[in-house]
Design a protein around this motif. Structure first.
Motif, mmCIF file in Angstrom:
data_model
loop_
_atom_site.group_PDB
_atom_site.id
_atom_site.type_symbol
_atom_site.label_atom_id
_atom_site.label_comp_id
_atom_site.label_asym_id
_atom_site.label_seq_id
_atom_site.Cartn_x
_atom_site.Cartn_y
_atom_site.Cartn_z
ATOM 1 N N UNK A 38 1.823 8.027 -2.586
ATOM 2 C CA UNK A 38 2.914 7.084 -2.349
ATOM 3 C C UNK A 38 2.381 5.774 -1.751
ATOM 4 N N UNK A 39 1.443 5.865 -0.831
ATOM 5 C CA UNK A 39 0.889 4.657 -0.217
ATOM 6 C C UNK A 39 -0.061 3.927 -1.173
ATOM 7 N N UNK A 40 -0.713 4.668 -2.060
ATOM 8 C CA UNK A 40 -1.539 3.999 -3.070
ATOM 9 C C UNK A 40 -0.679 3.105 -3.975
ATOM 10 N N UNK A 41 0.436 3.653 -4.441
ATOM 11 C CA UNK A 41 1.322 2.869 -5.315
ATOM 12 C C UNK A 41 1.953 1.714 -4.548
ATOM 13 N N UNK A 42 2.276 1.929 -3.276
ATOM 14 C CA UNK A 42 2.821 0.845 -2.469
ATOM 15 C C UNK A 42 1.792 -0.274 -2.295
ATOM 16 N N UNK A 43 0.541 0.079 -2.056
ATOM 17 C CA UNK A 43 -0.496 -0.938 -1.942
ATOM 18 C C UNK A 43 -0.683 -1.715 -3.230
ATOM 19 N N UNK A 44 -0.633 -1.015 -4.372
ATOM 20 C CA UNK A 44 -0.764 -1.713 -5.656
ATOM 21 C C UNK A 44 0.389 -2.683 -5.890
ATOM 22 N N UNK A 45 1.615 -2.249 -5.574
ATOM 23 C CA UNK A 45 2.775 -3.130 -5.757
ATOM 24 C C UNK A 45 2.704 -4.339 -4.827
ATOM 25 N N UNK A 46 2.294 -4.134 -3.582
ATOM 26 C CA UNK A 46 2.162 -5.254 -2.648
ATOM 27 C C UNK A 46 1.028 -6.187 -3.050
ATOM 28 N N UNK A 47 -0.040 -5.640 -3.623
ATOM 29 C CA UNK A 47 -1.149 -6.477 -4.079
ATOM 30 C C UNK A 47 -0.724 -7.369 -5.230
ATOM 31 N N UNK A 48 0.110 -6.852 -6.137
ATOM 32 C CA UNK A 48 0.598 -7.689 -7.236
ATOM 33 C C UNK A 48 1.531 -8.781 -6.746
ATOM 34 N N UNK A 49 2.234 -8.548 -5.638
ATOM 35 C CA UNK A 49 3.120 -9.566 -5.070
ATOM 36 C C UNK A 49 2.410 -10.457 -4.052
ATOM 37 N N UNK A 50 1.108 -10.258 -3.855
ATOM 38 C CA UNK A 50 0.306 -11.033 -2.915
ATOM 39 C C UNK A 50 0.816 -10.898 -1.483
ATOM 40 N N UNK A 51 1.352 -9.737 -1.178
ATOM 41 C CA UNK A 51 1.742 -9.425 0.192
ATOM 42 C C UNK A 51 0.559 -8.708 0.842
ATOM 43 N N UNK A 52 -0.370 -9.506 1.390
ATOM 44 C CA UNK A 52 -1.632 -8.954 1.845
ATOM 45 C C UNK A 52 -1.446 -8.018 3.027
ATOM 46 N N UNK A 53 -0.535 -8.323 3.920
ATOM 47 C CA UNK A 53 -0.334 -7.476 5.093
ATOM 48 C C UNK A 53 0.153 -6.085 4.722
ATOM 49 N N UNK A 54 1.183 -6.015 3.874
ATOM 50 C CA UNK A 54 1.697 -4.713 3.452
ATOM 51 C C UNK A 54 0.672 -3.949 2.637
ATOM 52 N N UNK A 55 -0.067 -4.654 1.776
ATOM 53 C CA UNK A 55 -1.078 -3.984 0.964
ATOM 54 C C UNK A 55 -2.181 -3.389 1.845
ATOM 55 N N UNK A 56 -2.626 -4.136 2.838
ATOM 56 C CA UNK A 56 -3.673 -3.611 3.724
ATOM 57 C C UNK A 56 -3.185 -2.394 4.510
ATOM 58 N N UNK A 57 -1.956 -2.457 5.008
ATOM 59 C CA UNK A 57 -1.402 -1.308 5.741
ATOM 60 C C UNK A 57 -1.265 -0.087 4.837
ATOM 61 N N UNK A 58 -0.817 -0.303 3.596
ATOM 62 C CA UNK A 58 -0.634 0.834 2.674
ATOM 63 C C UNK A 58 -1.974 1.476 2.322
ATOM 64 N N UNK A 59 -2.972 0.659 2.032
ATOM 65 C CA UNK A 59 -4.276 1.230 1.672
ATOM 66 C C UNK A 59 -4.930 1.933 2.867
ATOM 67 N N UNK A 60 -4.754 1.386 4.046
ATOM 68 C CA UNK A 60 -5.297 2.066 5.231
ATOM 69 C C UNK A 60 -4.624 3.423 5.447
ATOM 70 N N UNK A 61 -3.305 3.478 5.214
ATOM 71 C CA UNK A 61 -2.596 4.756 5.350
ATOM 72 C C UNK A 61 -3.051 5.754 4.294
ATOM 73 N N UNK A 62 -3.287 5.272 3.067
ATOM 74 C CA UNK A 62 -3.756 6.176 2.011
ATOM 75 C C UNK A 62 -5.147 6.717 2.321
ATOM 76 N N UNK A 63 -6.025 5.859 2.859
ATOM 77 C CA UNK A 63 -7.371 6.320 3.212
ATOM 78 C C UNK A 63 -7.320 7.300 4.383
ATOM 79 N N UNK A 64 -6.401 7.055 5.307
ATOM 80 C CA UNK A 64 -6.264 7.978 6.437
ATOM 81 C C UNK A 64 -5.790 9.350 5.974
ATOM 82 N N UNK A 65 -4.900 9.379 4.979
ATOM 83 C CA UNK A 65 -4.410 10.665 4.471
ATOM 84 C C UNK A 65 -5.397 11.314 3.522
#
Length: 417
Positions: A144-171
């Motif tokens: 779920x966080x991987x897909x959220x990071x991809x969607x935020x990356x396409x919208x250039x929302x760097x803050x949300x994308x970084x948080x999502x990818x960090x959460x995915x790596x933590x899990x």
């Protein structure tokens, strides 16, 4: 019979998850041939075909599972992914929305919807919302966080994308794709500074206008109601007025950018002072104060702020010294060179250019004469005729030369020298 079938399905799921979809297909083919009405077997077969890249066969298996009695949302998700791989994005979006409708509490449906909408130009916002909802439904799922990071990356929302990818790596610490995408986000975020907050000018002007009218009109009503001596009941009216002003002022955000504008600094400061004085007077009125002077001061600040906002809106604050257009600089040599002046050289200097003189009718240009020395005269009848023609030409042009003393000192650049 059910136990061997369940074991076969579990073995096929393990093979598919371990990256061996071909072996899973070989295991599931005899099972669906023997049990053609088993919906889960068809879904497992469709998932194996998807992992192998056979989207058309995966779609056929998903369609076979749709008409059987089984889980209502799983075949729709598989069909959406297969249609998306085949390039039929609109049909894939319809199937993904149908899976969400059939099972709205399943986070996997929102993940599939986000993946499907990522391929369309107008679905970026809906894909981001779906991925965000999936991460909220399943906070312990890395996908779920991987897909959220991809969607935020396409919208250039760097803050949300970084948080999502960090959460995915933590899990899931073994997720190499999320690590690579996180490095990309950090690199782009460091290379591009954050864009300054922009103000919606139309919204700001409407909010300022409404705020000034509230303070002026409400203050005037409070003045009339509080004469000759205010009562604590008037504090309820002014408190409601302050709440209305606060709601309107929230539309002026971001306040830091608003106070940085030179044209609105005075207006915003006066209206803020008026509101603060009104708040203080309301609190004092609740504790038994009977003075009207703070209310009068608040009303005067509101009136001046309203007048200044009207003046600025009408264009009175646009002509600042730094914003005025500078006049073109003309070289002095173009204006004061002896006997030469370019046409239009005086334009833009605050005075009209000298009109071009026209020769009188029948005038014949004279041949150029050599310059004569000061103190000498032209002798004979030719000299008198030349002086007469010169006086006539000067009279026509309207610029007779003033008389000079015979021995007056002449400037070296004087045309008459």
């Amino acid at each position: 019979m059910s136990e061997p079938m369940t074991a076969v399905l579990l073995r096929a799921a393990e093979l598919t998850a371990s990256g061996k979809p071909r072996q899973a297909i070989d295991l599931l083919r005899p099972l669906v041939a023997a049990n053609p009405r088993h919906a889960e077997a068809w879904c497992r077969l469709a998932a194996a075909h998807l992992d192998l890249g056979e989207a058309d066969r995966a779609l056929d298996s998903a369609k076979r599972a749709m008409i059987l009695d089984g889980e209502p949302a799983w075949p729709q998700r598989l069909a959406a992914l297969a249609l998306n791989d085949l390039g039929r994005h609109q049909e894939a979006a319809v199937a993904a929305r149908e899976s969400v409708r059939r099972k709205p509490g399943d986070w996997r449906g929102y993940v599939v919807l986000a993946e499907v909408l990522a391929g369309s130009q107008d679905g970026a916002v809906e894909a981001f919302d779906s991925a965000l909802h999936a991460s909220q439904l399943a906070p312990a799922e890395a996908r779920a966080f991987q897909v959220l990071g991809d969607a935020a990356l396409r919208m250039r929302d760097w803050g949300t994308a970084e948080h999502a990818y960090r959460s995915a790596i933590k899990l899931d610490p073994s997720d190499s794709d999320s690590r690579a995408n996180l490095a990309t986000v950090q690199r782009r975020r460091a290379a591009k500074p954050p864009a300054p907050a922009q103000l919606n000018k139309a919204q700001v002007w409407r909010a300022l206008r409404t705020l000034s009218l509230l303070l002026v009109g409400g203050g005037l009503l409070a003045l009339i109601a509080g004469m000759p001596r205010p009562t604590p009941y008037l504090a309820f009216f002014t408190g409601a007025l302050v709440l209305c002003c606060l709601v309107v002022a929230l539309r002026l955000r971001p306040f830091k950018v608003l106070f940085g504008l030179r044209k609105l600094a005075v207006t915003v400061s006066l209206l803020a002072a008026s509101a603060l004085v009104l708040v203080g007077w309301t609190v004092a009125l609740l504790f038994g104060a009977t003075t009207m002077q703070p209310l009068v001061l608040s009303w005067l600040c509101a009136v001046v702020g309203e007048r200044s906002s009207t003046w600025v809106e009408a264009g009175g604050g646009d002509a600042s010294r730094r914003d005025r257009p500078r006049l073109p600089v003309v070289p002095r040599t173009a204006l004061h060179r002896r006997g030469t002046r370019r046409p239009g050289a005086c334009r833009g200097l605050g005075r009209p250019a000298r009109p071009r003189l026209r020769e009188p009718p029948g005038h014949r240009p004279q041949a150029a004469q050599p310059p004569r020395r000061p103190g000498t005269a032209v002798a004979g009848a030719d000299g008198r005729a030349a002086r007469r023609e010169a006086r006539d030409a000067d009279a026509v042009r309207g610029r007779l030369r003033p008389a000079r003393a015979p021995h007056a000192r002449r400037h070296p650049l004087d045309p008459a020298a």
